[in-house]
Design a protein around this motif. Structure first.
Motif, PDB file in Angstrom:
ATOM      1  N   VAL A 155       0.882  -1.219   0.059  1.00  0.00           N
ATOM      2  CA  VAL A 155       0.154  -0.075  -0.005  1.00  0.00           C
ATOM      3  C   VAL A 155       0.970   1.369  -0.021  1.00  0.00           C
ATOM      4  O   VAL A 155       1.698   1.411   0.725  1.00  0.00           O
ATOM      5  CB  VAL A 155      -0.900  -0.110   1.167  1.00  0.00           C
ATOM      6  CG1 VAL A 155      -1.812   1.214   1.244  1.00  0.00           C
ATOM      7  CG2 VAL A 155      -1.781  -1.059   1.271  1.00  0.00           C
ATOM      8  N   VAL A 156       0.506   2.328  -0.823  1.00  0.00           N
ATOM      9  CA  VAL A 156       1.006   3.522  -0.741  1.00  0.00           C
ATOM     10  C   VAL A 156      -0.045   4.698  -0.764  1.00  0.00           C
ATOM     11  O   VAL A 156      -0.844   4.378  -1.199  1.00  0.00           O
ATOM     12  CB  VAL A 156       1.569   3.785  -2.320  1.00  0.00           C
ATOM     13  CG1 VAL A 156       2.179   5.091  -2.455  1.00  0.00           C
ATOM     14  CG2 VAL A 156       2.921   2.929  -2.580  1.00  0.00           C
ATOM     15  N   PHE A 157       0.395   5.481   0.165  1.00  0.00           N
ATOM     16  CA  PHE A 157      -0.539   6.705   0.530  1.00  0.00           C
ATOM     17  C   PHE A 157       0.086   7.835  -0.209  1.00  0.00           C
ATOM     18  O   PHE A 157       1.115   8.295  -0.074  1.00  0.00           O
ATOM     19  CB  PHE A 157      -0.865   6.658   1.851  1.00  0.00           C
ATOM     20  CG  PHE A 157      -1.818   7.695   2.432  1.00  0.00           C
ATOM     21  CD1 PHE A 157      -2.972   7.681   1.848  1.00  0.00           C
ATOM     22  CD2 PHE A 157      -1.485   8.766   3.176  1.00  0.00           C
ATOM     23  CE1 PHE A 157      -4.089   8.551   2.281  1.00  0.00           C
ATOM     24  CE2 PHE A 157      -2.433   9.790   3.479  1.00  0.00           C
ATOM     25  CZ  PHE A 157      -3.731   9.603   3.095  1.00  0.00           C
ATOM     26  N   VAL A 158      -0.580   8.544  -0.781  1.00  0.00           N
ATOM     27  CA  VAL A 158      -0.327   9.816  -1.661  1.00  0.00           C
ATOM     28  C   VAL A 158      -1.043  10.962  -1.169  1.00  0.00           C
ATOM     29  O   VAL A 158      -2.216  10.835  -1.169  1.00  0.00           O
ATOM     30  CB  VAL A 158      -0.328   9.641  -3.237  1.00  0.00           C
ATOM     31  CG1 VAL A 158      -0.065  10.744  -4.057  1.00  0.00           C
ATOM     32  CG2 VAL A 158       0.075   8.365  -3.671  1.00  0.00           C
ATOM     33  N   THR A 159      -0.240  11.995  -0.859  1.00  0.00           N
ATOM     34  CA  THR A 159      -0.841  13.265  -0.665  1.00  0.00           C
ATOM     35  C   THR A 159      -0.439  14.444  -1.269  1.00  0.00           C
ATOM     36  O   THR A 159       0.741  14.798  -1.222  1.00  0.00           O
ATOM     37  CB  THR A 159      -0.650  13.628   1.052  1.00  0.00           C
ATOM     38  OG1 THR A 159      -0.898  12.474   1.752  1.00  0.00           O
ATOM     39  CG2 THR A 159      -1.314  14.734   1.517  1.00  0.00           C
ATOM     40  N   LEU A 160      -1.370  15.060  -1.997  1.00  0.00           N
ATOM     41  CA  LEU A 160      -0.731  16.055  -2.770  1.00  0.00           C
ATOM     42  C   LEU A 160      -1.486  17.242  -1.568  1.00  0.00           C
ATOM     43  O   LEU A 160      -2.722  17.799  -1.664  1.00  0.00           O
ATOM     44  CB  LEU A 160      -1.419  16.533  -3.901  1.00  0.00           C
ATOM     45  CG  LEU A 160      -1.444  17.766  -4.725  1.00  0.00           C
ATOM     46  CD1 LEU A 160       0.090  18.088  -4.810  1.00  0.00           C
ATOM     47  CD2 LEU A 160      -2.300  17.896  -5.991  1.00  0.00           C
ATOM     48  N   ALA A 161      -0.507  18.001  -0.789  1.00  0.00           N
ATOM     49  CA  ALA A 161      -1.125  19.009   0.155  1.00  0.00           C
ATOM     50  C   ALA A 161      -0.658  20.302  -0.595  1.00  0.00           C
ATOM     51  O   ALA A 161       0.379  20.946  -0.735  1.00  0.00           O
ATOM     52  CB  ALA A 161      -0.041  18.720   1.551  1.00  0.00           C
ATOM     53  N   PHE A 173      -5.266  16.656  -2.926  1.00  0.00           N
ATOM     54  CA  PHE A 173      -5.623  15.419  -3.088  1.00  0.00           C
ATOM     55  C   PHE A 173      -5.052  14.278  -2.528  1.00  0.00           C
ATOM     56  O   PHE A 173      -3.799  14.181  -2.343  1.00  0.00           O
ATOM     57  CB  PHE A 173      -5.676  15.344  -4.781  1.00  0.00           C
ATOM     58  CG  PHE A 173      -6.332  14.069  -5.384  1.00  0.00           C
ATOM     59  CD1 PHE A 173      -7.592  14.192  -4.984  1.00  0.00           C
ATOM     60  CD2 PHE A 173      -5.857  13.194  -6.220  1.00  0.00           C
ATOM     61  CE1 PHE A 173      -8.463  13.090  -5.608  1.00  0.00           C
ATOM     62  CE2 PHE A 173      -6.374  12.386  -6.791  1.00  0.00           C
ATOM     63  CZ  PHE A 173      -7.762  12.302  -6.575  1.00  0.00           C
ATOM     64  N   ARG A 174      -5.814  13.278  -1.941  1.00  0.00           N
ATOM     65  CA  ARG A 174      -5.124  12.113  -1.404  1.00  0.00           C
ATOM     66  C   ARG A 174      -5.689  10.898  -1.980  1.00  0.00           C
ATOM     67  O   ARG A 174      -7.008  10.927  -2.070  1.00  0.00           O
ATOM     68  CB  ARG A 174      -5.486  12.206   0.247  1.00  0.00           C
ATOM     69  CG  ARG A 174      -4.872  13.382   0.907  1.00  0.00           C
ATOM     70  CD  ARG A 174      -4.689  13.413   2.453  1.00  0.00           C
ATOM     71  NE  ARG A 174      -6.116  13.520   2.947  1.00  0.00           N
ATOM     72  CZ  ARG A 174      -6.496  13.439   4.205  1.00  0.00           C
ATOM     73  NH1 ARG A 174      -5.591  13.618   5.009  1.00  0.00           N
ATOM     74  NH2 ARG A 174      -7.555  13.690   4.505  1.00  0.00           N
ATOM     75  N   PHE A 175      -4.740   9.975  -2.032  1.00  0.00           N
ATOM     76  CA  PHE A 175      -5.442   8.585  -2.643  1.00  0.00           C
ATOM     77  C   PHE A 175      -4.489   7.510  -1.997  1.00  0.00           C
ATOM     78  O   PHE A 175      -3.396   7.870  -1.690  1.00  0.00           O
ATOM     79  CB  PHE A 175      -5.514   8.649  -4.163  1.00  0.00           C
ATOM     80  CG  PHE A 175      -4.396   8.967  -4.987  1.00  0.00           C
ATOM     81  CD1 PHE A 175      -3.790   8.035  -5.419  1.00  0.00           C
ATOM     82  CD2 PHE A 175      -4.136  10.261  -5.253  1.00  0.00           C
ATOM     83  CE1 PHE A 175      -2.487   8.426  -6.208  1.00  0.00           C
ATOM     84  CE2 PHE A 175      -2.950  10.729  -5.955  1.00  0.00           C
ATOM     85  CZ  PHE A 175      -2.396   9.770  -6.397  1.00  0.00           C
ATOM     86  N   VAL A 176      -5.122   6.302  -2.197  1.00  0.00           N
ATOM     87  CA  VAL A 176      -4.469   4.966  -1.932  1.00  0.00           C
ATOM     88  C   VAL A 176      -3.965   4.312  -3.223  1.00  0.00           C
ATOM     89  O   VAL A 176      -4.989   4.016  -4.039  1.00  0.00           O
ATOM     90  CB  VAL A 176      -5.006   4.260  -0.953  1.00  0.00           C
ATOM     91  CG1 VAL A 176      -4.604   2.982  -0.624  1.00  0.00           C
ATOM     92  CG2 VAL A 176      -5.124   5.040   0.508  1.00  0.00           C
ATOM     93  N   MET A 177      -3.121   3.750  -3.105  1.00  0.00           N
ATOM     94  CA  MET A 177      -2.571   2.856  -4.427  1.00  0.00           C
ATOM     95  C   MET A 177      -2.223   1.397  -3.918  1.00  0.00           C
ATOM     96  O   MET A 177      -1.636   1.484  -2.777  1.00  0.00           O
ATOM     97  CB  MET A 177      -1.517   3.443  -5.315  1.00  0.00           C
ATOM     98  CG  MET A 177      -1.615   4.638  -6.025  1.00  0.00           C
ATOM     99  SD  MET A 177      -0.649   5.195  -7.060  1.00  0.00           S
ATOM    100  CE  MET A 177      -0.547   3.800  -8.254  1.00  0.00           C
ATOM    101  N   THR A 178      -2.549   0.373  -4.548  1.00  0.00           N
ATOM    102  CA  THR A 178      -2.232  -0.807  -4.002  1.00  0.00           C
ATOM    103  C   THR A 178      -1.641  -1.789  -5.020  1.00  0.00           C
ATOM    104  O   THR A 178      -2.116  -1.641  -6.164  1.00  0.00           O
ATOM    105  CB  THR A 178      -3.544  -1.640  -3.481  1.00  0.00           C
ATOM    106  OG1 THR A 178      -4.316  -0.485  -2.559  1.00  0.00           O
ATOM    107  CG2 THR A 178      -3.397  -2.875  -2.827  1.00  0.00           C
ATOM    108  N   LYS A 179      -0.618  -2.431  -4.580  1.00  0.00           N
ATOM    109  CA  LYS A 179      -0.134  -3.434  -5.566  1.00  0.00           C
ATOM    110  C   LYS A 179      -0.909  -4.739  -5.563  1.00  0.00           C
ATOM    111  O   LYS A 179      -1.175  -5.487  -4.737  1.00  0.00           O
ATOM    112  CB  LYS A 179       1.380  -3.770  -5.282  1.00  0.00           C
ATOM    113  CG  LYS A 179       2.322  -4.558  -6.473  1.00  0.00           C
ATOM    114  CD  LYS A 179       3.694  -4.363  -6.060  1.00  0.00           C
ATOM    115  CE  LYS A 179       4.624  -4.706  -7.232  1.00  0.00           C
ATOM    116  NZ  LYS A 179       5.783  -4.847  -6.706  1.00  0.00           N
ATOM    117  N   ILE A 180      -1.290  -4.977  -6.801  1.00  0.00           N
ATOM    118  CA  ILE A 180      -2.325  -6.201  -7.223  1.00  0.00           C
ATOM    119  C   ILE A 180      -1.982  -6.910  -8.094  1.00  0.00           C
ATOM    120  O   ILE A 180      -1.604  -6.400  -9.182  1.00  0.00           O
ATOM    121  CB  ILE A 180      -3.730  -5.841  -7.356  1.00  0.00           C
ATOM    122  CG1 ILE A 180      -4.383  -4.928  -6.279  1.00  0.00           C
ATOM    123  CG2 ILE A 180      -4.561  -6.899  -7.557  1.00  0.00           C
ATOM    124  CD1 ILE A 180      -5.825  -4.196  -6.718  1.00  0.00           C
TER     125      ILE A 180
END
Length: 197
Positions: A155-161, A173-180
């Protein structure tokens, strides 16, 4: 004895090299994906964003309503639909370079970021932390979108503050990316900083 020591050192060196290469490859793949997702959101290009939405799991929108955490699951990104309680997508400038494993703090009282930037945090436990905040009657941990995010290593958590110059429901903008299955996907969009009442 000396031969065993050399083999052990060689094994450790090779193991470290493979680990480092995987980490560098992940950083490269995630950097490309983050750039595309932010560009897609900025330009409202749903095709570019949906390239990163897994067709099996979809994308969850995490939001708050009167202090309670909620989420909706969408098959895809569609800018004609609301994001949780937020009726439309907002504007982002997306002008910052990626900083790995940096955190940015949101000032809830003043509704803005204390410092601006773009952070990518690997090995994030964010989704598990959110799952623990849901009211007991919602068994979110049993849902596939949460299960695939249970291992923080994927899991990666991305924050554009960034703070908006205009009045907007959300800053940044905040979002989560997951390795699948070896590929990074957009699995959650986090709009919890905006509490709809």
């Amino acid at each position: 004895m000396k031969k065993n020591f050399i083999y052990t050192l060689l094994f450790l060196f090779c193991s470290f090299s493979v680990f480092y290469a995987q980490t560098q490859e992940d950083k490269k793949e995630v950097s490309i994906a983050v750039t595309d997702i932010l560009k897609g959101f900025q330009t409202k290009d749903r095709e570019l964003m949906n390239k990163y939405v897994n067709p099996t799991y979809g994308v969850g929108i995490l939001f708050k309503s009167t202090g309670d955490l909620g989420f909706v699951l969408n098959d895809e990104i569609d800018f004609t639909r609301s994001l949780g309680y937020i009726q439309k997508a907002w504007n982002i400038r997306n002008q910052f370079p990626i900083q790995f494993n940096t955190t940015y703090e949101y000032d809830v009282k003043n509704l803005k970021w204390k410092k601006e930037g773009l952070s990518v945090q690997f090995n994030s436990n964010t989704v598990n932390a959110y799952a623990d905040q849901f009211l007991p009657q919602y068994s979110v941990k049993d849902q596939e979108i949460f299960k695939i995010n249970s291992n923080a290593k994927n899991v990666v958590f991305v924050t554009l503050a960034e703070n908006s110059k205009e009045k907007a429901p959300i800053n940044g903008f905040r979002f989560v990316m997951t390795k699948i299955e070896g590929k990074w996907f957009l699995t959650f969009i986090d709009v919890t900083e905006y509490d709809a009442e």
